[in-house]
Motif scaffolding. Structure first.
Motif, PDB file in Angstrom:
ATOM      1  N   SER A  28      41.853  18.358  96.829  1.00  0.00           N
ATOM      2  CA  SER A  28      42.296  18.482  95.675  1.00  0.00           C
ATOM      3  C   SER A  28      41.440  20.195  95.107  1.00  0.00           C
ATOM      4  CB  SER A  28      43.195  17.718  95.373  1.00  0.00           C
ATOM      5  OG  SER A  28      42.258  16.910  94.017  1.00  0.00           O
ATOM      6  N   LEU A  29      40.660  19.497  95.086  1.00  0.00           N
ATOM      7  CA  LEU A  29      39.646  20.760  93.753  1.00  0.00           C
ATOM      8  C   LEU A  29      39.421  22.044  94.546  1.00  0.00           C
ATOM      9  CD1 LEU A  29      37.437  20.853  91.808  1.00  0.00           C
ATOM     10  CD2 LEU A  29      35.713  20.475  93.256  1.00  0.00           C
ATOM     11  N   PHE A  30      39.656  21.657  95.538  1.00  0.00           N
ATOM     12  CA  PHE A  30      39.050  23.018  97.079  1.00  0.00           C
ATOM     13  C   PHE A  30      40.465  23.948  96.469  1.00  0.00           C
ATOM     14  CE2 PHE A  30      35.474  22.354  98.268  1.00  0.00           C
ATOM     15  CZ  PHE A  30      34.368  22.857  98.322  1.00  0.00           C
ATOM     16  N   ALA A  31      41.674  23.084  96.671  1.00  0.00           N
ATOM     17  CA  ALA A  31      42.850  23.822  96.612  1.00  0.00           C
ATOM     18  C   ALA A  31      42.877  23.979  95.230  1.00  0.00           C
ATOM     19  CB  ALA A  31      44.275  22.270  96.894  1.00  0.00           C
ATOM     20  N   TRP A  32      42.749  23.719  94.026  1.00  0.00           N
ATOM     21  CA  TRP A  32      42.573  23.832  92.848  1.00  0.00           C
ATOM     22  C   TRP A  32      41.710  25.557  92.206  1.00  0.00           C
ATOM     23  CZ3 TRP A  32      45.640  24.016  88.716  1.00  0.00           C
ATOM     24  CH2 TRP A  32      47.346  22.437  88.865  1.00  0.00           C
ATOM     25  N   LEU A  33      41.088  25.559  92.694  1.00  0.00           N
ATOM     26  CA  LEU A  33      39.903  26.339  93.307  1.00  0.00           C
ATOM     27  C   LEU A  33      39.940  27.604  93.915  1.00  0.00           C
ATOM     28  CD1 LEU A  33      35.889  25.239  93.395  1.00  0.00           C
ATOM     29  CD2 LEU A  33      36.905  26.092  91.851  1.00  0.00           C
ATOM     30  N   THR A  34      41.794  27.541  94.902  1.00  0.00           N
ATOM     31  CA  THR A  34      42.070  29.247  95.826  1.00  0.00           C
ATOM     32  C   THR A  34      42.846  29.590  93.928  1.00  0.00           C
ATOM     33  OG1 THR A  34      41.989  27.584  96.847  1.00  0.00           O
ATOM     34  CG2 THR A  34      43.340  30.018  97.436  1.00  0.00           C
ATOM     35  N   LEU A  35      43.430  28.589  93.155  1.00  0.00           N
ATOM     36  CA  LEU A  35      44.230  28.487  92.409  1.00  0.00           C
ATOM     37  C   LEU A  35      43.357  29.907  90.895  1.00  0.00           C
ATOM     38  CD1 LEU A  35      46.850  26.675  91.866  1.00  0.00           C
ATOM     39  CD2 LEU A  35      47.303  28.586  92.439  1.00  0.00           C
ATOM     40  N   ALA A  36      42.262  29.126  91.122  1.00  0.00           N
ATOM     41  CA  ALA A  36      41.178  29.803  90.125  1.00  0.00           C
ATOM     42  C   ALA A  36      40.686  30.949  90.244  1.00  0.00           C
ATOM     43  CB  ALA A  36      40.019  28.397  89.491  1.00  0.00           C
ATOM     44  N   VAL A  37      40.481  31.108  91.829  1.00  0.00           N
ATOM     45  CA  VAL A  37      39.920  32.650  92.037  1.00  0.00           C
ATOM     46  C   VAL A  37      41.291  33.613  91.960  1.00  0.00           C
ATOM     47  CG1 VAL A  37      39.256  34.058  94.434  1.00  0.00           C
ATOM     48  CG2 VAL A  37      38.633  31.427  94.028  1.00  0.00           C
ATOM     49  N   LEU A  38      42.320  32.996  92.346  1.00  0.00           N
ATOM     50  CA  LEU A  38      43.460  34.520  91.743  1.00  0.00           C
ATOM     51  C   LEU A  38      43.469  34.743  90.104  1.00  0.00           C
ATOM     52  CD1 LEU A  38      45.260  35.904  92.755  1.00  0.00           C
ATOM     53  CD2 LEU A  38      47.195  34.306  92.224  1.00  0.00           C
ATOM     54  N   TRP A  43      41.881  38.295  86.188  1.00  0.00           N
ATOM     55  CA  TRP A  43      41.185  37.897  84.587  1.00  0.00           C
ATOM     56  C   TRP A  43      40.447  38.919  84.583  1.00  0.00           C
ATOM     57  CZ3 TRP A  43      36.551  37.331  82.460  1.00  0.00           C
ATOM     58  CH2 TRP A  43      37.092  37.608  81.075  1.00  0.00           C
ATOM     59  N   GLN A  44      39.507  39.705  85.669  1.00  0.00           N
ATOM     60  CA  GLN A  44      37.989  40.360  85.384  1.00  0.00           C
ATOM     61  C   GLN A  44      38.232  41.568  85.855  1.00  0.00           C
ATOM     62  OE1 GLN A  44      35.179  39.701  85.516  1.00  0.00           O
ATOM     63  NE2 GLN A  44      34.778  38.094  86.127  1.00  0.00           N
ATOM     64  N   ILE A  45      39.777  41.401  86.366  1.00  0.00           N
ATOM     65  CA  ILE A  45      40.072  43.262  86.399  1.00  0.00           C
ATOM     66  C   ILE A  45      40.707  43.705  85.061  1.00  0.00           C
ATOM     67  CG2 ILE A  45      41.717  44.839  87.460  1.00  0.00           C
ATOM     68  CD1 ILE A  45      41.627  43.218  90.047  1.00  0.00           C
ATOM     69  N   VAL A  46      41.613  42.536  84.146  1.00  0.00           N
ATOM     70  CA  VAL A  46      42.120  42.821  83.440  1.00  0.00           C
ATOM     71  C   VAL A  46      41.321  42.856  82.061  1.00  0.00           C
ATOM     72  CG1 VAL A  46      43.823  41.905  81.551  1.00  0.00           C
ATOM     73  CG2 VAL A  46      44.200  42.205  83.656  1.00  0.00           C
ATOM     74  N   ALA A  47      40.284  41.943  82.103  1.00  0.00           N
ATOM     75  CA  ALA A  47      38.930  42.092  81.487  1.00  0.00           C
ATOM     76  C   ALA A  47      38.272  43.302  81.190  1.00  0.00           C
ATOM     77  CB  ALA A  47      38.102  40.969  81.271  1.00  0.00           C
ATOM     78  N   ALA A  48      38.265  43.777  82.529  1.00  0.00           N
ATOM     79  CA  ALA A  48      37.032  45.063  83.010  1.00  0.00           C
ATOM     80  C   ALA A  48      37.849  46.662  82.936  1.00  0.00           C
ATOM     81  CB  ALA A  48      36.876  45.387  84.620  1.00  0.00           C
ATOM     82  N   GLY A  49      39.118  46.779  82.310  1.00  0.00           N
ATOM     83  CA  GLY A  49      39.854  47.398  82.488  1.00  0.00           C
ATOM     84  C   GLY A  49      40.580  47.650  80.576  1.00  0.00           C
ATOM     85  N   ALA A  50      40.193  46.726  79.784  1.00  0.00           N
ATOM     86  CA  ALA A  50      40.272  46.651  78.352  1.00  0.00           C
ATOM     87  C   ALA A  50      40.125  47.190  77.519  1.00  0.00           C
ATOM     88  CB  ALA A  50      40.726  45.483  77.597  1.00  0.00           C
TER      89      ALA A  50
END
Lengths: 318, 354
Positions: A28-38, A43-50
């Motif tokens: 279940s941790l890995f299932a949650w990590l999939t959500l976390a990756v997305l 977030w990374q792309i928003v933060a980089a463009g901000a």
């Protein structure tokens, strides 16, 4: 449990139950990590463009110059080029892709030929886009240049044929995009054509309809939901395709309606400018990546909406 | 037969049942059939053109030098792509090492553990409301933590992140499963260059260097959804009676997964892995600014720009020197052979399963 040597069936021991808990928790941790990756990716792309977003604001989207040295950035031609090339590519890809799907499903060919044809179309999807780019530069562009220039000379009043095709341009890029989205469109359209209940076709034939009257009036409308779904999925793919466009579209920083003129797209801009970009320019490129992500997400949402609407209209046909 | 019908009562006036090729309806149908056939032929011309050109132009340089030599500099003759082949294998290997266990574990959860044995307790509206508020707050907390990075927000963000980790307790598991599946599908449609942007931000900016690890992370993001979704599909195909038999013998769900489900689903999972690896091997865009390129063999240093076959083709395709163009064609042939071999292996494994 009197014979400890061969107990084939026994209740789990305490250690096994503990191990079970642990393993389930881990999955279940890995299932949650999939959500976390997305989430992290978005977030990374928003933060980089901000930072660039704060600096250039809305003007970035409406101005059309890209001068790294003057720190003057705008991506209007890139947005236009992305939508235009994707539209052209998906338009051509849809016409051919649906034609192939019809050939594959409407009893035109013996079974072995259908299977062979299906595998060939699937192979088109396996070829890396950079190879298509190379093929486009050395085979496709020389092949279509005479036709394109003949069209230009004959019909130069027509806005789509406004300029000569001197080398890279929108048309070769769109043709390669069409080849690349064709397998997607064919595979999904084929599935939805196969799913049309045979009794509908048989009823149409029984009423005296010809093969194409059946296809156009019964089969295609019934399968339209899946076909539209494939078209929108293909559009989403075409928007984000990078290499074939970076190699074939010409990277001109100007938008033109002429299909023979060089153009540019968001993904091609990022791929071309990034390697030699200064720190400030990288910030602007990240803003462009953010815009690309927003457009891709928007198309997918609109796609979901269109599919839903089509399915409502189809309610009576089923 | 039609003559027999025409002999019926004249008032019926039955139409002729022969097909006339000149009748507009038949004519239309036949013209459309012909047109569709021609379009199908045109649609498969590019594939044969690509394969023909790859063999015709790539075969001249397809020799032992291609595998053992370094890329030629401008104007030089000969040369090969040995370092790029090593780089591609290294980066796809890193990506597989990350994405395959990750994807299979998540798939096991989705296929095996996300359906509760009994109906989930109905959650009251206040509980659901609280859960949504917590989720939003946790999202905001992570955002503040990551965007400001000072002590106070770090504590706040950490606390909110912990709360988010507690949400699984509140949410019914099948809701989580559909969320994970949705996330995987969104990742499938993600432009590959954005995976490159992500790995650049996450790895290159953190370590300060372009590296094979950054390239591998970018490729892993692209492989993960394929591995996850195909593995879930494969695990679901395992017949329920096999699981039930094992449970009847007293196996725990974990033992069922390890001894029954995963061994049975292995061919299906392998097919998905093969397809994902094939796709990753041909990806160029995400490597452009994560692994970059290099003209030399990899050293023992872990963080250094890493060459790859795909980026080499891209770089050489725009060069004015014929030798480099020829190397680009030979490399394309090599890359397509690798990708096709992986695809066909995947298909063979899948075919044997059926």
């Amino acid at each position: 449990m009197t014979e400890p040597t061969s107990p084939k069936a026994q209740p789990p021991t305490g250690a096994e139950l503990l191990q079970d808990r642990g393993f389930r928790g881990l999955t279940s941790l890995f299932a949650w990590l999939t959500l976390a990756v997305l989430a992290l990716l978005l977030w990374q792309i928003v933060a980089a463009g901000a930072p660039a977003m704060e600096k250039y604001g809305f003007k970035f989207l409406t101005s059309s110059s890209w001068e790294g040295s003057k720190e003057n950035f705008g991506i209007l031609p890139q947005i236009g080029g992305t939508l235009y090339s994707s539209f052209l590519g998906v338009f051509i890809g849809t016409i051919f892709g649906v034609a192939v799907a019809i050939i594959l499903t409407q009893d035109f060919l013996p079974h072995w030929a259908e299977v062979a044809c299906k595998n060939i179309v699937e192979l088109l999807a396996a070829i890396p886009s950079v190879v298509y780019g190379l093929w486009g530069i050395f085979v496709l562009i020389p092949a279509i240049r005479p036709i394109a220039n003949w069209l230009h000379e004959g019909m130069d009043w027509f806005p789509l044929f406004d300029t000569r095709l001197s080398g890279p341009g929108m048309l070769p890029a769109a043709l390669v995009l069409a080849i690349m989205v064709l397998p997607t469109i064919t595979a999904i359209s084929r599935d939805s054509l196969v799913a049309v209940p045979p009794k509908l076709r048989e009823a149409a034939f029984g009423l005296g309809a010809t093969r194409w009257e059946t296809i156009l009036a019964v089969v295609l409308p019934t399968a339209s939901r899946g076909i539209w779904g494939s078209v929108i999925l293909a559009f989403g793919r075409a928007l984000g395709e990078t290499m074939a466009l970076a190699m074939l579209v010409g990277n001109s920083d100007k938008f033109s309606w002429s299909v023979f003129a060089p153009g540019t797209t968001l993904a091609a801009l990022i791929a071309n400018k990034f390697p030699e970009a200064s720190r400030v320019e990288v910030g602007a490129l990240m803003y462009a990546a953010l815009v690309l992500m927003a457009i891709t997400l928007l198309v997918n949402i609109v796609g979901a909406w269109v599919i839903q609407r089509t399915s409502v209209n189809l309610g009576g046909a089923k | 037969m039609s003559t027999a019908l025409k002999e019926g009562p004249p008032s019926l006036d039955l139409p002729a049942l022969e097909r006339s090729l000149r009748s507009p309806r038949t004519l239309f149908s036949n013209v459309m059939s012909l047109l569709t056939f021609v379009m199908t032929l045109i649609a498969i011309v590019p594939l044969f053109s690509v394969l023909y050109m790859l063999v015709w132009r790539g075969i001249q340089h397809f020799n032992i030098d291609l595998f053992t030599q370094l890329p030629p500099a401008a104007g030089m003759v000969g040369g090969g792509v040995g370092n790029a082949l090593v780089g591609t294998i290294l980066m796809v290997g890193i990506a597989a090492l990350i994405s395959v266990p990750f994807g299979i574990m998540a798939a096991v959860y989705l296929a095996e553990f996300s359906q509760p044995a009994h109906k989930p307790r109905p959650y009251s509206t206040p509980v659901r409301g609280a859960a949504s508020v917590l989720a939003v707050a946790a999202g905001a907390g992570i955002f503040f933590f990551l965007s400001h990075r000072d002590a106070f927000t770090a504590v706040l963000g950490g606390a909110l992140t912990l709360t988010m980790l507690l949400i699984p307790v509140w949410l019914p598991t099948e809701r989580i499963a559909s969320g994970v599946r949705f996330a995987a599908k969104v990742l499938t449609g993600l432009p590959s260059i954005l995976a490159g942007v992500f790995a650049y931000e996450l790895v290159v900016l953190t370590t300060g260097k372009f590296s094979a690890i950054a390239g591998g992370v970018a490729l892993a993001v692209l492989m993960l959804p394929t591995v996850l979704l195909t593995a879930e599909e494969a695990i679901r195909m395992v017949p329920a009676r096999m699981r039930e038999a094992a449970i009847g013998m007293g196996a725990t769900p974990t033992q069922v997964v390890w001894h029954i489900t995963l061994p049975t689903a292995t061919p299906g999972i392998l097919t998905g892995v093969m397809l994902a690896v094939a796709r990753a091997a041909g990806e160029t865009a995400p490597l452009l600014f994560t692994a970059l390129f290099s003209n030399y063999w990899l050293s023992s240093q872990p963080l250094e720009p890493t060459p790859s076959l795909a980026v080499l083709i891209y770089n050489f395709s725009s060069k004015p020197f014929p030798n480099q163009i020829e190397i680009a064609w030979a490399t394309s042939l090599l890359l397509v052979l690798i990708v096709l071999a992986l695809n066909i292996t995947g298909q063979v494994i899948a075919g044997r399963r059926r």
